[in-house]
Design an enzyme around this catalytic site. Structure first.
Site, mmCIF file in Angstrom:
data_model
loop_
_atom_site.group_PDB
_atom_site.id
_atom_site.type_symbol
_atom_site.label_atom_id
_atom_site.label_comp_id
_atom_site.label_asym_id
_atom_site.label_seq_id
_atom_site.Cartn_x
_atom_site.Cartn_y
_atom_site.Cartn_z
ATOM 1 C CE LYS A 110 45.350 42.126 46.661
ATOM 2 N NZ LYS A 110 45.184 42.177 44.970
ATOM 3 C CE LYS A 189 34.874 43.441 47.373
ATOM 4 N NZ LYS A 189 35.236 43.332 46.269
ATOM 5 C CE LYS A 192 39.398 35.526 44.190
ATOM 6 N NZ LYS A 192 38.568 36.517 43.503
#
Ligand code: ADP
Ligand code: TRP
Length: 321
Positions: A110, A189, A192
């Site tokens: 992130k 993969k 979202k």
């Protein structure tokens, strides 16, 4: 043997979530003693619109019930209705080394994407460990991406037990190899965050278009495709169609003569009928919001009665009582 898992209400659920986490959780209900929750505290780091959080939370509750979660067999609640989890986060967080959290893949991913880190993002694996330890959990069905969080949870439980005496059950991850990583429409993969998802529920036209727009290579239909097993539609068909049907499509693609358009059409039809029953149940649940509220309320009471016992044990062990 207690099974527990949670899903963060940060978007619409996709078939990766279904095969990786939801279906194993639903199947585990046959053995009883299952604890499933909507991880709304976990959504605090990604969602800052209250209305959006409420609607995702309700949507995901409905999705789980439609997919086969049976509130008579399982305890099903909203995480924030059992705030003991925040107290436990503090108790175990005080024993969690910074280095352990700095090594978390999810945190590194992130921050490397430019998301500016805050305390919540950094402490996320501690909250997740508290979710699991608060219920004396034995088994946690998740996808491969959560393996490291489960290892951290085990480390944290062991450290607490060593420091304050036997307090927590040390849990195990349950990661089924066949569904560990469901690929997305682009072959990465399914997630979202990558915008490559096939939703479990949604509008037929939109979803058909998504399937028909899957990018294929430029080989002609007649050409044999010796790498047929790598084809994304074949990989998804293996989840969505009976094994012999998927094997037949794979053999036809390998031999040559099967066009990509026909393959995609078949994929859509199998996908659409796979979730037909769940879609029917979902429509009933949407029409019955009081029932959904009642299920979550009763679930929270049952979850809280377990959480109170464990938090008391952890407090006593640490000399807080
Ligand atoms: P996303 O990557 O879309 O944000 P989440 O992190 O909310 O998904 O995942 C919720 C649950 O679904 C987790 O247990 C996760 O391991 C599982 N899961 C998510 N994507 C996949 C996938 N592509 N294949 C298998 N399991 C998955
Ligand atoms: N972190 C998980 C995810 O992103 C969701 C989650 C929160 C969870 N708490 C949990 C999963 C406890 C299993 C057990 O998918």
């Amino acid at each position: 043997m207690r099974t527990l898992t949670g899903i963060t209400p940060s978007g619409t659920l996709h078939i990766g979530n279904y095969f990786g986490a939801m279906r194993p959780a639903i199947e585990a209900q046959a053995g009883g003693d299952c604890y499933y929750f909507i991880a709304d505290y976990h959504s605090m780091t990604s969602v800052t619109d209250p209305a959006e959080r409420r609607s995702h939370t309700r949507g995901i509750a409905i999705d789980w019930l439609a997919a086969g979660l049976d509130p008579k067999k399982s305890v099903f609640w909203r995480q924030s209705d059992v705030p003991e989890v925040c107290e436990l986060t503090w108790l175990i967080g005080s024993l969690t080394p910074m280095g352990l959290l700095e090594r978390a893949h999810s945190y590194k991913d992130k921050t490397s994407k430019g998301i500016s880190p805050n305390f919540g993002l950094f402490a996320y694996p501690v909250l997740m460990a508290a979710d699991i330890l608060l219920f004396d959990t034995n088994a946690v069905p998740v996808g491969q991406d959560q393996r490291q969080h489960l290892e951290m949870t085990r480390d944290i439980a062991i450290k607490y037990n060593q420091t304050y005496g036997e307090t927590f059950v040390v849990p195990e991850a349950v990661i089924r190899a066949d569904v560990a990583v469901v690929p997305g429409l682009d072959g990465q993969k399914m997630s979202k965050s990558y915008g490559n998802t096939l939703e479990i529920f949604g509008d037929e036209k939109v979803l058909r278009k998504k399937v028909m727009s899957i990018v294929m290579d430029s080989r002609t239909p007649a050409e044999p495709k010796p790498d047929a097993e790598k084809n994304i539609c074949i990989q998804l068909l293996k989840h969505l169609a009976p094994a012999e049907v998927a094997a037949d499509f794979e053999a036809r693609l390998r031999a040559g003569g099967l066009g990509y358009g026909d393959l995609k059409k078949a994929l859509f039809e199998h996908y659409w009928s796979f979730f037909a029953e769940a879609r029917r149940r979902r429509a009933e649940l949407v029409a019955n919001p009081d029932y959904v509220d009642q299920v979550l309320l009763e679930g929270a009471e049952r979850a809280r009665s377990v959480a109170r016992v464990v938090i008391k044990r952890a407090r006593k062990a640490a000399g807080l009582e």
